[in-house]
Design a protein around this motif. Structure first.
Motif, mmCIF file in Angstrom:
data_model
loop_
_atom_site.group_PDB
_atom_site.id
_atom_site.type_symbol
_atom_site.label_atom_id
_atom_site.label_comp_id
_atom_site.label_asym_id
_atom_site.label_seq_id
_atom_site.Cartn_x
_atom_site.Cartn_y
_atom_site.Cartn_z
ATOM 1 N N MET A 138 -4.359 16.748 6.006
ATOM 2 C CA MET A 138 -4.961 15.936 4.955
ATOM 3 C C MET A 138 -3.910 15.472 3.954
ATOM 4 N N ALA A 139 -2.868 16.297 3.747
ATOM 5 C CA ALA A 139 -1.807 15.936 2.810
ATOM 6 C C ALA A 139 -1.075 14.677 3.243
ATOM 7 N N ILE A 140 -1.159 14.339 4.533
ATOM 8 C CA ILE A 140 -0.530 13.110 5.018
ATOM 9 C C ILE A 140 -1.097 11.895 4.284
ATOM 10 N N ALA A 141 -2.334 12.049 3.763
ATOM 11 C CA ALA A 141 -2.933 10.963 2.986
ATOM 12 C C ALA A 141 -2.097 10.632 1.770
ATOM 13 N N GLY A 142 -1.261 11.579 1.334
ATOM 14 C CA GLY A 142 -0.375 11.318 0.206
ATOM 15 C C GLY A 142 0.575 10.170 0.471
ATOM 16 N N GLY A 143 0.750 9.804 1.743
ATOM 17 C CA GLY A 143 1.569 8.651 2.077
ATOM 18 C C GLY A 143 1.037 7.366 1.464
ATOM 19 N N ALA A 144 -0.253 7.373 1.078
ATOM 20 C CA ALA A 144 -0.838 6.192 0.435
ATOM 21 C C ALA A 144 -0.163 5.892 -0.894
ATOM 22 N N LEU A 145 0.477 6.904 -1.490
ATOM 23 C CA LEU A 145 1.165 6.713 -2.770
ATOM 24 C C LEU A 145 2.412 5.852 -2.639
ATOM 25 N N VAL A 146 2.736 5.438 -1.408
ATOM 26 C CA VAL A 146 3.899 4.575 -1.214
ATOM 27 C C VAL A 146 3.748 3.263 -1.975
ATOM 28 N N ALA A 147 2.502 2.915 -2.339
ATOM 29 C CA ALA A 147 2.292 1.705 -3.146
ATOM 30 C C ALA A 147 3.018 1.804 -4.483
ATOM 31 N N ILE A 148 3.263 3.045 -4.960
ATOM 32 C CA ILE A 148 4.036 3.227 -6.201
ATOM 33 C C ILE A 148 5.425 2.626 -6.042
ATOM 34 N N GLN A 149 6.014 2.820 -4.855
ATOM 35 C CA GLN A 149 7.336 2.249 -4.634
ATOM 36 C C GLN A 149 7.269 0.736 -4.592
#
Length: 418
Positions: free
Chosen positions: A363-374
């Protein structure tokens, strides 16, 4: 029981989801040109991809519990094939929204495969060689990732006006944008066909199954135990997110970065060939890691990889020309062992809680969605400066390896019967 044939077939699943995930590396600059997107809108596409991990992880675990691992893998492949076919109308319209839906469906299918395959590989065999085993199978994931840029570069970027234009010259007419959008139809039809064949093979393969007695025993052993008592798992979750932010940010912005005049001065098609080298470095690194960690402490190997990644990303951020380009390419070698090693360190000592802990890490892989910050940072301060976020992520992985990965309240592994 001999699990080698099953693990060999599972390696093909790792190959396919690595292949499909990294096609995004060539798809995103293509879509940025077709829909005239900002960096934020471009990385938002990848965010939608990883949001699927959050929404699909728990339903995937429930589905596996209900219909079993084998049928769930077939269902996952079916979802991926359906999403690939949905890319056809998305390209015909063309529609940014339908493209997002199609990628969400594909990612949901990959999530189902991840929830089933990663824990299976990790717990089959001796616990002390779990990192080595998962690194070896993940090398097939990297093999798929290595070939994807060549596939996407030839069949997507190589057949489009935007992909073959010189850096800064990709201003397309409406007719060119429509033609470019439809270039994804053939590659995704091919992907759907391969996934359908693989689903048939998986459906007919005699996978070994865990017996009901084992599941009842593990349920009893879990009574009174809490996942949150295990520091190595609790800190593995942000470490996994940090790693994913680093890997995804590099992979998705790589082509745009190296095609810049002051870096590589390449067309997007030419840049995709260098993306091949980045993912090839990950494959080589995982093969080396699989053998090295049979004799080396996984946490020490992870710390070395994190330090190396931080160094080359610093060069990529502050240098220019070929030095920056090759520094970014080399980070793949250091990223290679991070996912499987963080995963196995995170579930180490969980005993009967291993499956639940595995689910949290998936489920932590969902943290990849934070790439929008970059993407936001790249729009505001420039693409190269946005890699400062990547450096911070690499340093957190080092922190986890040095201190956070030490197990607390370790439990013996549960007994298993076939």
């Amino acid at each position: 029981m001999n699990y080698r044939p099953a693990l060999t077939l599972l390696a093909s699943l790792f190959f396919m989801w690595g292949f499909i995930t990294v096609i995004n590396g060539t798809l995103l600059p293509h879509l940025r040109s077709v829909f005239e997107l900002s960096y934020f809108q471009t990385t938002l596409i990848e965010s939608v991809w990883f949001i699927a991990y959050f929404f699909a992880s728990i339903p995937s675990a429930k589905l596996i519990e209900r219909i079993g691992y084998q049928r769930s893998m077939v269902a996952g492949l079916g979802m991926m094939a359906g999403g690939a076919l949905l890319m056809v109308p998305a390209a015909m319209i063309p529609s940014y929204g339908v493209t997002l839906i199609a990628l969400f469906v594909i990612a949901s299918g990959i999530t189902l495969l991840q929830v089933a395959a990663n824990p299976y590989v990790a717990v089959v065999g001796a616990p002390e060689t779990a990192s080595s085993r998962l690194n070896l199978v993940q090398a097939f994931n990297s093999a798929g990732a290595t070939l994807a840029p060549l596939f996407g570069g030839y069949l997507i970027l190589g057949r489009t006006a935007g992909g073959t234009a010189a850096a800064g010259d990709a201003v397309l007419t409406e007719a060119e944008r429509l033609a470019d959008a439809q270039s994804v139809i053939l590659p995704y039809l091919l992907v759907a066909a391969v996934l359908a064949v693989l689903a048939i093979v998986i459906a007919r393969f005699p996978f070994p199954a865990l017996g009901a007695a084992t599941q009842r025993s593990a349920k009893e052993e879990r009574r009174g135990q809490s996942l949150w008592q295990h520091r190595n798992l609790v800190l593995a979750i942000p470490a996994m997110i940090a790693y994913l932010l680093a890997e995804i940010g590099v992979g998705n912005l790589f082509i745009n970065f190296v095609s810049q005049p002051d870096i590589g001065n390449l067309t997007q098609q030419q840049a995709s060939n260098y993306l091949f080298l980045l993912w090839g470095g990950m494959m080589v690194g995982r093969l080396i890691g699989a053998f090295a960690m049979q004799r080396m402490d996984p946490a020490k190997a992870l710390a070395i990889a994190g330090i190396g990644a931080a160094i080359v990303m610093t060069i990529a951020t502050f240098a220019s020309g070929e030095a920056a380009m090759w520094a970014l390419i080399s980070v793949g070698l250091f990223h290679s062992i991070m996912f499987p090693t963080i995963f196995t360190l995170g579930i180490r000592g969980l005993g009967p809680l291993t499956e639940e802990g595995s689910g949290l890490l998936i489920m932590a892989i969902a943290g990849g969605a934070l790439v929008a910050i970059q993407g936001v940072l790249a729009d505001a301060y420039g693409l190269q400066w946005s890699f400062l976020l990547t450096i911070v992520c690499e340093l957190f992985v080092v922190y986890y390896a040095v201190w956070g990965a030490r197990p607390t309240n370790a439990l013996p592994p549960p007994s298993r019967t076939a």
